[in-house]
Design a protein around this motif. Structure first.
Motif, PDB file in Angstrom:
ATOM      1  N   SER A  53     105.994 -66.409  37.828  1.00 43.14           N
ATOM      2  CA  SER A  53     105.701 -67.696  37.195  1.00 43.14           C
ATOM      3  C   SER A  53     106.132 -68.824  38.122  1.00 43.14           C
ATOM      4  O   SER A  53     106.652 -68.591  39.205  1.00 43.14           O
ATOM      5  CB  SER A  53     106.459 -67.792  35.872  1.00 43.14           C
ATOM      6  OG  SER A  53     105.995 -66.808  34.993  1.00 43.14           O
ATOM      7  N   LEU A  54     105.938 -70.057  37.641  1.00 42.98           N
ATOM      8  CA  LEU A  54     106.393 -71.223  38.400  1.00 42.98           C
ATOM      9  C   LEU A  54     107.913 -71.227  38.492  1.00 42.98           C
ATOM     10  O   LEU A  54     108.597 -70.786  37.568  1.00 42.98           O
ATOM     11  CB  LEU A  54     105.978 -72.503  37.662  1.00 42.98           C
ATOM     12  CG  LEU A  54     104.547 -73.000  37.774  1.00 42.98           C
ATOM     13  CD1 LEU A  54     104.399 -74.248  36.896  1.00 42.98           C
ATOM     14  CD2 LEU A  54     104.221 -73.345  39.224  1.00 42.98           C
ATOM     15  N   LEU A  60      77.959 -66.707  28.222  1.00 37.76           N
ATOM     16  CA  LEU A  60      78.800 -65.660  28.798  1.00 37.76           C
ATOM     17  C   LEU A  60      79.663 -65.104  27.679  1.00 37.76           C
ATOM     18  O   LEU A  60      79.951 -65.802  26.718  1.00 37.76           O
ATOM     19  CB  LEU A  60      79.741 -66.268  29.836  1.00 37.76           C
ATOM     20  CG  LEU A  60      79.422 -66.246  31.321  1.00 37.76           C
ATOM     21  CD1 LEU A  60      80.551 -66.897  32.085  1.00 37.76           C
ATOM     22  CD2 LEU A  60      79.180 -64.824  31.806  1.00 37.76           C
ATOM     23  N   SER A  61      80.065 -63.849  27.806  1.00 36.99           N
ATOM     24  CA  SER A  61      81.063 -63.337  26.863  1.00 36.99           C
ATOM     25  C   SER A  61      81.899 -62.288  27.574  1.00 36.99           C
ATOM     26  O   SER A  61      81.571 -61.864  28.686  1.00 36.99           O
ATOM     27  CB  SER A  61      80.382 -62.732  25.633  1.00 36.99           C
ATOM     28  OG  SER A  61      79.498 -61.721  26.034  1.00 36.99           O
ATOM     29  N   ASN A  62      82.990 -61.889  26.934  1.00 33.33           N
ATOM     30  CA  ASN A  62      83.862 -60.825  27.433  1.00 33.33           C
ATOM     31  C   ASN A  62      84.349 -61.044  28.868  1.00 33.33           C
ATOM     32  O   ASN A  62      84.184 -60.190  29.724  1.00 33.33           O
ATOM     33  CB  ASN A  62      83.157 -59.464  27.351  1.00 33.33           C
ATOM     34  CG  ASN A  62      82.739 -59.145  25.932  1.00 33.33           C
ATOM     35  OD1 ASN A  62      83.151 -59.824  25.005  1.00 33.33           O
ATOM     36  ND2 ASN A  62      81.925 -58.133  25.773  1.00 33.33           N
ATOM     37  N   VAL A  63      84.931 -62.193  29.094  1.00 36.19           N
ATOM     38  CA  VAL A  63      85.589 -62.419  30.377  1.00 36.19           C
ATOM     39  C   VAL A  63      87.079 -62.136  30.174  1.00 36.19           C
ATOM     40  O   VAL A  63      87.729 -62.791  29.370  1.00 36.19           O
ATOM     41  CB  VAL A  63      85.383 -63.861  30.872  1.00 36.19           C
ATOM     42  CG1 VAL A  63      86.140 -64.087  32.175  1.00 36.19           C
ATOM     43  CG2 VAL A  63      83.900 -64.140  31.049  1.00 36.19           C
ATOM     44  N   PHE A  64      87.572 -61.117  30.875  1.00 36.26           N
ATOM     45  CA  PHE A  64      88.955 -60.692  30.651  1.00 36.26           C
ATOM     46  C   PHE A  64      89.755 -60.667  31.942  1.00 36.26           C
ATOM     47  O   PHE A  64      89.198 -60.530  33.028  1.00 36.26           O
ATOM     48  CB  PHE A  64      88.998 -59.274  30.073  1.00 36.26           C
ATOM     49  CG  PHE A  64      88.447 -59.158  28.683  1.00 36.26           C
ATOM     50  CD1 PHE A  64      89.154 -59.638  27.602  1.00 36.26           C
ATOM     51  CD2 PHE A  64      87.217 -58.546  28.459  1.00 36.26           C
ATOM     52  CE1 PHE A  64      88.660 -59.508  26.316  1.00 36.26           C
ATOM     53  CE2 PHE A  64      86.712 -58.414  27.169  1.00 36.26           C
ATOM     54  CZ  PHE A  64      87.441 -58.897  26.105  1.00 36.26           C
ATOM     55  N   LYS A  65      91.076 -60.737  31.783  1.00 32.34           N
ATOM     56  CA  LYS A  65      91.979 -60.462  32.896  1.00 32.34           C
ATOM     57  C   LYS A  65      92.737 -59.180  32.565  1.00 32.34           C
ATOM     58  O   LYS A  65      92.824 -58.793  31.393  1.00 32.34           O
ATOM     59  CB  LYS A  65      92.963 -61.617  33.085  1.00 32.34           C
ATOM     60  CG  LYS A  65      93.993 -61.701  31.957  1.00 32.34           C
ATOM     61  CD  LYS A  65      95.046 -62.746  32.215  1.00 32.34           C
ATOM     62  CE  LYS A  65      96.038 -62.848  31.063  1.00 32.34           C
ATOM     63  NZ  LYS A  65      97.143 -61.900  31.132  1.00 32.34           N
ATOM     64  N   SER A  66      93.291 -58.515  33.567  1.00 28.52           N
ATOM     65  CA  SER A  66      94.088 -57.320  33.301  1.00 28.52           C
ATOM     66  C   SER A  66      95.487 -57.739  32.853  1.00 28.52           C
ATOM     67  O   SER A  66      95.905 -58.870  33.075  1.00 28.52           O
ATOM     68  CB  SER A  66      94.182 -56.475  34.559  1.00 28.52           C
ATOM     69  OG  SER A  66      94.833 -57.237  35.559  1.00 28.52           O
ATOM     70  N   ASP A  67      96.179 -56.809  32.217  1.00 27.39           N
ATOM     71  CA  ASP A  67      97.509 -57.119  31.686  1.00 27.39           C
ATOM     72  C   ASP A  67      98.598 -56.819  32.719  1.00 27.39           C
ATOM     73  O   ASP A  67      99.324 -55.843  32.611  1.00 27.39           O
ATOM     74  CB  ASP A  67      97.751 -56.310  30.400  1.00 27.39           C
ATOM     75  CG  ASP A  67      99.110 -56.629  29.784  1.00 27.39           C
ATOM     76  OD1 ASP A  67      99.565 -57.779  29.934  1.00 27.39           O
ATOM     77  OD2 ASP A  67      99.697 -55.732  29.163  1.00 27.39           O
ATOM     78  N   GLU A  68      98.681 -57.661  33.731  1.00 29.34           N
ATOM     79  CA  GLU A  68      99.737 -57.494  34.728  1.00 29.34           C
ATOM     80  C   GLU A  68     100.509 -58.798  34.820  1.00 29.34           C
ATOM     81  O   GLU A  68      99.908 -59.861  34.943  1.00 29.34           O
ATOM     82  CB  GLU A  68      99.140 -57.242  36.108  1.00 29.34           C
ATOM     83  CG  GLU A  68      98.410 -55.930  36.255  1.00 29.34           C
ATOM     84  CD  GLU A  68      97.465 -55.992  37.442  1.00 29.34           C
ATOM     85  OE1 GLU A  68      97.952 -55.854  38.589  1.00 29.34           O
ATOM     86  OE2 GLU A  68      96.273 -56.242  37.225  1.00 29.34           O
ATOM     87  N   ALA A  69     101.831 -58.695  34.783  1.00 25.35           N
ATOM     88  CA  ALA A  69     102.641 -59.909  34.914  1.00 25.35           C
ATOM     89  C   ALA A  69     102.759 -60.289  36.386  1.00 25.35           C
ATOM     90  O   ALA A  69     102.919 -59.427  37.248  1.00 25.35           O
ATOM     91  CB  ALA A  69     104.018 -59.674  34.306  1.00 25.35           C
ATOM     92  N   ARG A  70     102.611 -61.568  36.654  1.00 23.40           N
ATOM     93  CA  ARG A  70     102.776 -62.100  38.011  1.00 23.40           C
ATOM     94  C   ARG A  70     103.894 -63.132  37.973  1.00 23.40           C
ATOM     95  O   ARG A  70     104.218 -63.658  36.914  1.00 23.40           O
ATOM     96  CB  ARG A  70     101.484 -62.790  38.468  1.00 23.40           C
ATOM     97  CG  ARG A  70     100.268 -61.890  38.496  1.00 23.40           C
ATOM     98  CD  ARG A  70     100.029 -61.331  39.906  1.00 23.40           C
ATOM     99  NE  ARG A  70      98.987 -60.309  39.888  1.00 23.40           N
ATOM    100  CZ  ARG A  70      97.691 -60.579  40.013  1.00 23.40           C
ATOM    101  NH1 ARG A  70      97.280 -61.821  40.166  1.00 23.40           N
ATOM    102  NH2 ARG A  70      96.803 -59.602  39.980  1.00 23.40           N
ATOM    103  N   HIS A 107      79.560 -71.443  22.034  1.00 24.29           N
ATOM    104  CA  HIS A 107      79.943 -71.800  23.390  1.00 24.29           C
ATOM    105  C   HIS A 107      78.736 -72.296  24.177  1.00 24.29           C
ATOM    106  O   HIS A 107      77.622 -71.819  23.977  1.00 24.29           O
ATOM    107  CB  HIS A 107      80.556 -70.585  24.094  1.00 24.29           C
ATOM    108  CG  HIS A 107      81.484 -70.973  25.192  1.00 24.29           C
ATOM    109  ND1 HIS A 107      81.031 -71.262  26.453  1.00 24.29           N
ATOM    110  CD2 HIS A 107      82.818 -71.133  25.211  1.00 24.29           C
ATOM    111  CE1 HIS A 107      82.079 -71.590  27.210  1.00 24.29           C
ATOM    112  NE2 HIS A 107      83.171 -71.518  26.488  1.00 24.29           N
TER     113      HIS A 107
END
Lengths: 95, 490
Positions: A69-70, A57-67, A53
Motif C-alpha cells: 500500500s501507500l 462491458l461486464s465482468n472486469v475482475f482483478k485477482s485476489d493478491e495483496a500488494r 452502464h
C-alpha cells in the motif's frame, strides 16, 4: 424548477454551509442544470430497458493478491489535519 | 393488564469475506495493522482512482448465496450510496441497490431442545458492499478531534438481510448460530465478532392483539451488539420496552419515524440514537466506475456441485446413520468438519455411533478444551480410539478402567493393547471371578446377611475389597456374581 428548500437539503446532506447569497446562486445554477437534463424526460422510454452502464462491458475482475500500500506519510500528506498515525477531523459526535 | 402479542424480528448481518485483498483494490485486508498503512488512492477516494472488482470476493459471495438457497440473477451491478461521514472519504459507499447479486433464499433453523419448531427463515437478499474506515474519538489528547483510520475502507462485506420471520430472541439467536456455522463450513469468513468480521443489526416490533384488533408497535432497529448473547438480550429487553411503551403511549407503527437504538451491554438497556437519514436521502445511482457482472446458470450449477455437505444435512446424516440424538449431532457438528470426520472414523471403526459420540464429547473434546488444541493436534488417532471403544464393547476392558487406558494411550502414544499390558490390565476369566467372589462372601458374613435382609446396596462394600485383590475385575461383574451366589445360598 428546483426550489431553495431542496438545495438547502442537498447542501446539508453534503455538509456544505452556504450563505444566503450562495444559496440563491446555487438554486439558480443547479436549477438550470437539472432543467437541462430534464429535457430527456420528453422522450418516451416506456419500452426501453434501464441502462446500468454506459460502456458495453461486464465482468472486469482483478485477482485476489495483496500488494504493498501507500506509505502512511504519503497517504496522510494531503490531509489538512493529521497526527503521526491518523487523519484528524472535527469530533464525530457520540451516538 | 395482560395482552397477547407476537414478536417480529428480522436481522441484517454484515459478514467480512475471507479475501487477501480489498474489494476494489489490492491493499491487504489484514486485521490489526498500524493505522493508515493499508490504503491507496482507491481507498482514500483520490481523484482519478479507478476501482476494479475482486474476483475472489465475488466467488465467495456466490458460494454463500447458493448455500443460502438464494436465486442468483444473471445480471448484477454496483451503486453509489451517498452519505457524508469522515470515515467514508469518497462521500459514498459502493454497494448494491436495486439489482443485488442474490435474493429470495432461506436458512432452516431448528432447536434440538424443541423450544421452537423447525422453520425456514427467509433471506430477502444478500449483496456485496465495501466497508468504511474507523473513527476513534481521542479523549486523552485532542478532546475536540476524532482520529480516522482508513485501513478497513474497501474491505469486502456481504450484507445478508433476513425476512422478519423470527418470533423470539431465541429464534434470532438460533438463526445467527446456524448462519455462522454455515459460513464457517463453507469457508467464506472467519466470522470473528471481536475483529468485526461479523456484525448484526436487528429490526424488531410487536404485533399486539387488542380489543380493537391487531396493532403493531413502531419498528426499532437495534445496533451495537457485540456478541450473539448480546443480540438475544437486547431483543428480550426491546420486547419488554416496546410493550411498556405501548401501554403508556399507545404509539403505533407509522406514528413516529423509524427509530435506531443502541445496545448498552453494561447497563443492559437499549438507548435511542440520532434519527437515521431517510433511505431516499442516500441518493443511490449506478456507479459509472464499475462495470456490471453477469452470471450463467452453468456457473451457479458448478458452485452448487462444489459445495461441501452443509451443517443441517450433516446433522441429519449423523442422526440417521449413527443413531445419535439430534442434540449430540448438534454438539459434534458445531465443532467443525474436522471433528465430525474424527467422530465418523471412530464410529465406523468401533461400529457404535452412540459410544463414539460419548467418547468424543466426554473425553476428546474435554481434552482439547483443557489443552487449547484443535482436533488435528490431538494425540490419539481415530483408529486408536475406535480400538479402545471396541475393547470396552467386547468386554475385554472394563468401563471402570477405560478412562485410565484412554489417558495412558494419549500420554504415551500407545495403542489399546500395549496400554492395557503396560497398566497390567487383563480380562479376568470366569473361574477366577468365581473364586474371588466366594472368598469375599466367606470373609464378609455381615454383608451377606444384609443382602439377604433385602439391602442389596450392602454389596457395594465388597467392590473395594475385590479391586484391592485384583484390580482387573469389573465392579459390575463382582456385583452380579456375588448377588447371584447369595441368592443361591438362601
Amino acid at each position: 424548477m428546483l426550489d431553495r428548500e431542496t438545495v438547502e437539503k442537498v447542501a446539508l446532506l453534503a455538509r456544505l454551509k452556504l450563505s444566503d447569497e450562495e444559496l440563491a446562486t446555487m438554486t439558480d445554477q443547479l436549477g438550470k442544470i437539472v432543467g437541462y437534463i430534464d429535457q430527456l424526460s420528453e422522450l418516451d422510454t416506456d419500452n426501453v430497458e434501464p441502462m446500468a452502464h454506459a460502456v458495453e462491458l461486464s465482468n472486469v475482475f482483478k485477482s485476489d493478491e495483496a500488494r504493498p500500500s501507500l506509505d502512511r506519510e504519503a497517504a496522510l500528506s494531503n490531509a489538512p489535519k493529521k497526527d503521526d498515525e491518523c487523519y484528524r477531523v472535527p469530533a464525530v459526535l457520540g451516538e | 393488564m395482560s395482552i397477547e402479542f407476537e414478536t417480529i424480528i428480522g436481522l441484517e448481518v454484515h459478514v467480512q469475506l475471507a479475501t487477501e485483498s480489498k474489494l476494489f483494490c489490492r491493499c491487504s485486508t489484514k486485521f490489526g495493522s498500524p493505522p493508515n498503512t493499508q490504503t491507496c488512492p482507491v481507498c482514500t477516494g483520490s481523484p482519478g482512482a479507478l476501482p476494479v472488482m475482486n474476483r475472489h470476493a465475488f466467488d465467495l459471495s456466490l458460494k454463500t448465496a447458493v448455500a443460502l438457497n438464494c436465486e442468483i440473477p444473471k445480471f448484477t451491478k454496483w451503486d453509489r450510496k451517498q452519505y457524508y461521514y469522515p470515515d467514508l472519504p469518497k462521500g459514498y459507499q459502493i454497494s448494491q441497490f436495486d439489482l443485488p447479486m442474490s435474493q429470495h433464499g432461506y436458512l432452516e433453523i431448528s432447536d434440538s431442545k424443541d423450544r421452537f419448531e423447525t422453520k425456514k427463515v427467509g433471506i430477502t437478499r444478500a449483496h456485496l458492499e465495501e466497508d468504511a474506515g474507523k473513527s476513534m474519538h481521542d479523549e486523552a489528547a485532542g478532546k475536540a478531534d476524532s482520529r480516522i483510520d482508513l485501513n478497513r475502507t474497501g474491505t469486502p462485506l456481504l450484507e445478508i438481510v433476513s425476512e422478519p420471520d423470527m418470533r423470539s430472541p431465541l429464534e434470532a439467536r438460533a438463526y445467527l448460530d446456524e448462519l455462522k456455522l454455515l459460513l464457517t463450513y463453507i469457508n467464506v469468513s472467519d466470522c470473528n465478532m471481536q475483529e468485526g468480521s461479523l456484525r448484526v443489526d436487528a429490526n424488531v416490533n410487536l404485533h399486539l392483539q387488542t380489543d380493537d384488533g391487531k396493532v403493531a408497535t413502531p419498528i426499532v432497529e437495534v445496533k451495537n451488539m457485540n456478541s450473539f448473547r448480546a443480540v438475544e438480550r437486547a431483543l428480550a429487553y426491546e420486547v419488554d420496552r416496546q410493550l411498556a411503551h405501548w401501554k403508556k403511549t399507545g404509539e403505533k407503527i407509522g406514528d413516529v419515524p423509524k427509530q435506531t437504538r443502541g445496545w448498552d451491554d453494561s447497563a443492559e438497556v437499549t438507548k435511542a440514537q440520532r434519527s437515521k437519514e431517510e433511505s431516499s436521502d442516500y441518493r443511490y445511482f449506478p456507479d459509472p466506475d464499475l462495470v456490471p457482472i453477469t452470471t450463467t446458470d452453468e456457473q451457479v450449477a458448478k458452485v452448487r456441485d462444489s459445495l461441501c455437505e452443509l451443517p443441517a444435512a450433516l446433522r441429519s446424516r449423523l442422526v440417521k446413520e449413527q443413531s445419535i440424538t439430534p442434540y449430540d449431532a448438534g454438539v459434534i457438528v458445531n465443532q467443525g468438519r474436522a471433528v465430525v470426520d474424527y467422530f465418523l472414523e471412530v464410529a465406523e471403526g468401533c461400529g457404535d455411533g452412540k459410544q463414539a459420540s460419548n467418547w468424543v464429547q466426554r473425553d476428546v473434546l474435554k481434552n482439547l478444551k483443557e489443552n487449547e488444541q484443535t482436533i488435528d493436534q490431538f494425540g490419539m488417532s481415530a483408529t486408536s480410539l475406535a480400538a479402545l471403544v471396541k475393547s470396552v464393547k467386547a468386554g475385554d476392558l472394563d468401563n471402570s478402567r477405560a478412562g485410565e487406558v484412554f489417558e495412558y494411550m494419549l500420554a504415551n502414544g500407545k495403542d489399546v493393547v500395549a496400554s492395557m499390558a503396560a497398566l497390567g490390565i487383563e480380562k479376568v476369566d470366569d473361574s477366577a471371578l468365581d473364586d474371588l467372589c466366594r472368598e469375599l462372601l466367606a470373609a464378609n458374613p455381615k454383608v451377606v446377611a444384609d443382602v439377604q435382609g433385602g439391602n442389596q446396596k450392602a454389596i457395594g462394600a465388597l467392590i473395594g475389597q475385590a479391586k484391592k485383590k485384583n484390580p482387573n475385575v469389573s465392579p459390575n461383574d463382582i456385583r452380579g456374581k456375588c448377588l447371584a451366589m447369595i441368592a443361591e445360598m438362601s
